[in-house]
Design a protein around this motif. Structure first.
Motif, PDB file in Angstrom:
ATOM      1  N   THR A 268       0.828  -1.262   0.041  1.00 24.12           N
ATOM      2  CA  THR A 268      -0.038  -0.184   0.192  1.00 24.12           C
ATOM      3  C   THR A 268       0.869   1.466   0.027  1.00 24.12           C
ATOM      4  N   SER A 404      -8.422   9.789   0.495  1.00 18.76           N
ATOM      5  CA  SER A 404      -7.071   9.082   0.647  1.00 18.76           C
ATOM      6  C   SER A 404      -6.604   9.040   2.091  1.00 18.76           C
ATOM      7  N   ARG A 408      -6.773   5.778   4.583  1.00 17.23           N
ATOM      8  CA  ARG A 408      -5.466   5.283   5.079  1.00 17.23           C
ATOM      9  C   ARG A 408      -5.991   4.956   6.593  1.00 17.23           C
ATOM     10  N   TYR A 411      -8.291   2.040   6.856  1.00 19.29           N
ATOM     11  CA  TYR A 411      -7.434   0.815   6.418  1.00 19.29           C
ATOM     12  C   TYR A 411      -6.804   0.164   7.614  1.00 19.29           C
ATOM     13  N   GLU A 412      -5.796   1.219   8.419  1.00 21.70           N
ATOM     14  CA  GLU A 412      -5.172   0.658   9.126  1.00 21.70           C
ATOM     15  C   GLU A 412      -6.059   0.147  10.549  1.00 21.70           C
ATOM     16  N   THR A 537      -1.129   7.299  11.715  1.00 25.23           N
ATOM     17  CA  THR A 537      -1.097   5.790  11.037  1.00 25.23           C
ATOM     18  C   THR A 537       0.333   5.477  10.544  1.00 25.23           C
ATOM     19  N   HIS A 542       0.538   8.142   2.012  1.00 23.14           N
ATOM     20  CA  HIS A 542       0.194   7.099   0.813  1.00 23.14           C
ATOM     21  C   HIS A 542      -1.205   6.677   0.903  1.00 23.14           C
ATOM     22  N   ASP A 543      -1.862   6.480   0.106  1.00 24.33           N
ATOM     23  CA  ASP A 543      -3.090   5.962   0.108  1.00 24.33           C
ATOM     24  C   ASP A 543      -3.113   4.414  -0.104  1.00 24.33           C
ATOM     25  N   VAL A 544      -4.263   3.745   0.142  1.00 26.95           N
ATOM     26  CA  VAL A 544      -3.858   2.003   0.267  1.00 26.95           C
ATOM     27  C   VAL A 544      -3.673   1.783  -1.134  1.00 26.95           C
TER      28      VAL A 544
END
Ligand SMILES: Nc1ncnc2c1ncn2[C@@H]1O[C@H](COP(=O)(O)OP(=O)(O)OP(=O)(O)O)[C@@H](O)[C@H]1O
Ligand SMILES: [Mg+2]
Length: 565
Positions: A268, A404, A408, A411-412, A537, A542-544
């Motif tokens: 990612t 984004s 992120r 996602y985490e 994070t 960075h986005d996933v």
């Protein structure tokens, strides 16, 4: 019964494949003997000659003769010594194997002056004589495979043998930075390495100063395992050819599992298809690793492989995260100074709708429940075009893509919930029935457990229908059923994905579907919560999907464009 010559030649096949393996065995012997300087001379890529001279402890006459015999090792006496062995050699096999397929000589002395020279051809001792030399040992291997033509035919051209040898030299040079190495090829000096203070210094010499500048420092201890070294900055990956090195307890090794673990730390953070460079050292207790599994000791076996891989991934991930969080705030985020000392924020900020009932980002898991976030200064943020957040930083201005960023963060959080199972969910008053295509129903079955961990409570209902009893609470505008459908479609679209990639994809898909979209207005407290969560994070920039979610415009750059310099 095989004659001992033949047995030696067969054994040699395992240890000695090509000149590069001879170089490796001889240098390792020199290092085991305590050498601080090792000279390596090659002719025709090592096919004609490999000569390795060291300033180590040397051998007396008996030992020098014995060294050519099979299982003659001075390094291991009992089986128990094998556990946690730190010397490179321990089988007593290398010299006998090499000497059985070459014209071979050892010149050695235990103190300056009187020494011994032993010469053998095709494994048969020809001569033992006096020879003067300084303390240390020189082993010369000429005409490799001269007596085994079938093997000789497998040797490649000088260039390709040299390439293999140079790989060996590089890994040894990285693993043993305390040693001075000098290499000549056909009489020309090709590599001279002074002892280096750090891995970074050696990397700079071997891979170029530019390469060293592309690496971030890695150093993390996880339980009994320490992982240190260098990992390429994500934004630099792909700009130069890829190089990797793995060192386990001082030994250069090849290991797919560890390589994959290091790579997955970048997951990612890189666009598809890009693979990072790294040089990593793993130190762990001697009894947790077994080096006696590969004839050339190029591979190792871990007693708990998963633990080691996890430590590597964690260490690299941490190194990448440090960079990004530091660059985002790093003490440099400034308080916004309104012009003329006006006490109010820019109008655009205050005119945004305020979140009232359920705070947009704080339903379910508390976004601020991340250690240390209280200490993170949040600069005044301005939302632009309901898409980007803007703030001022010491070095310039920073733009964050709100989608984004939220993606992120989610996602985490989901990743964590997958491992801990701590997702909060909400029961539906009226369960919903969702009809699925056969493919999607199959995907659901395969990932049922993951969906449950993320807070979906699902019940199969004949055919391809599923009853949804509960859904995750992510934020108030989250459309759980749509998210479920879209995630399943994405998963079935990627049929080749392994279970692992499938799980990644699931989490990334849900994060993407659940995140705030471009075009949604955010209230100041929502922006602040998002900023704080993002900075906490591991890879905020960075986005996933590996694209950048943050753009920085430095003052320098602005000044240049305004013609100020
Ligand atoms: N450069 C050297 N300086 C001093 N002693 C050496 C040197 N090279 C070899 N020896 C001696 O010769 C012995 C045999 O070497 P050899 O490489 O065959 O076996 P090893 O290193 O013990 O085990 P392995 O087969 O795993 O390499 C060593 O154990 C060591 O005692
Ligand atoms: Mg050896």
């Amino acid at each position: 019964m095989l004659s001992s010559d033949v047995a030696d030649q067969i054994a040699a096949g395992e240890v000695v494949e090509r000149p590069a393996s001879v170089v490796k065995e001889l240098i390792e012997n020199a290092l085991d003997a305590g050498a601080t300087t090792v000279d390596i001379d090659l002719e025709e890529g090592g096919r004609r000659l490999v000569r390795v001279s060291d300033d180590g402890m040397g051998m007396d006459r008996d030992d020098a003769q014995m060294a050519l015999e099979r299982h003659a090792t001075s390094k291991i006496r009992t089986a128990a010594d094998l556990v946690g062995v730190r010397s490179f050699g321990f089988r007593g096999e290398a010299l006998s194997a090499i000497s059985s397929v070459s014209r071979f000589s050892v010149t050695t002395a235990t103190s300056d002056g009187a020494g011994t020279r032993v010469f053998a051809s095709g494994g048969t001792l020809q001569e033992v004589a006096d020879a003067a030399r300084r303390r240390g040992t020189t082993v010369a291997v000429e005409d490799l495979f001269f007596n085994t033509p079938a093997r000789a035919r497998f040797l490649r051209g000088t260039r390709s043998e040299w390439r293999a040898t140079s790989d060996v030299l590089q890994s040894i040079a990285l693993a043993r930075r305390d040693v001075r190495l000098r290499v000549t090829a056909d009489g020309k000096e090709v590599m001279t390495l002074a002892p280096a203070g750090s891995l970074r210094d050696r990397v700079a010499v071997l891979w170029g100063a530019g390469a060293a500048g592309r690496f971030l420092d890695v150093d993390t201890v996880t339980g009994p395992i320490r992982v240190s070294g260098l990992a390429e900055r994500p934004s630099d990956v792909g700009t130069a050819s890829r190089r990797t090195a793995l060192i386990v307890n001082g030994r250069a090794v090849r290991d797919h599992g560890l390589t994959r673990a290091a790579e997955s730390a970048y997951r990612t953070a890189l666009a598809a298809g890009l693979r990072p460079s790294f040089a990593l050292e793993v130190e762990l207790p001697g009894d947790a690793v077994d080096v006696n599994v590969h004839p050339a000791k190029a591979e190792v076996r871990f007693h708990d492989r998963w633990e080691v891989e996890r430590a590597v991934e964690r260490a690299v991930r941490r190194a990448l995260g440090v960079l990004d969080s530091a660059a985002l705030v790093g003490g440099g985020a400034r308080i916004w100074h309104a012009p003329h000392g006006a006490a109010t924020l820019p109008e655009a900020l205050t005119s945004l709708p305020r979140s009232t009932d359920a705070p947009f980002f704080e339903t379910g898991v508390d976004m601020d429940a991340v250690p240390d976030t209280g200490a993170i200064p949040v600069p005044p943020l301005l939302q632009l075009r309901r898409t980007y957040l803007l703030y001022e930083h010491d070095d310039g201005v920073v733009l964050i893509d709100q989608h984004s960023a939220h993606e992120r963060v989610l996602y985490e959080r989901f990743q964590q919930q997958m491992h801990s199972g701590g997702a909060s969910s909400q029961r539906l008053l009226l369960p919903e029935t969702v009809h699925l295509s056969p493919h999607d129903a199959e995907s659901l079955e395969a990932h049922r457990d993951s969906f449950t961990r993320l807070g979906f409570e699902l019940e199969a209902f004949g055919g391809h229908s599923v009853i949804v009893h509960a859904v995750p609470t992510i934020h108030r505008r989250f459309d759980a059923l749509r998210c479920l459908r879209e995630s399943l479609a994405a998963l079935s679209g990627d049929r080749g994905a392994t279970a692992h990639a499938g799980h990644e994809l699931l989490v990334a898909t849900i994060a993407c579907k659940a995140a705030v979209k471009a075009g949604e207005p955010l209230a100041p407290d929502e922006m602040q919560a998002l900023f704080r969560a993002l900075v906490s994070t591991s890879l905020p920039a960075h986005d996933v999907h590996g694209r950048s979610g943050i753009i920085r415009l430095t003052w320098d750059e602005l000044d240049r464009r305004f013609g100020r310099r």
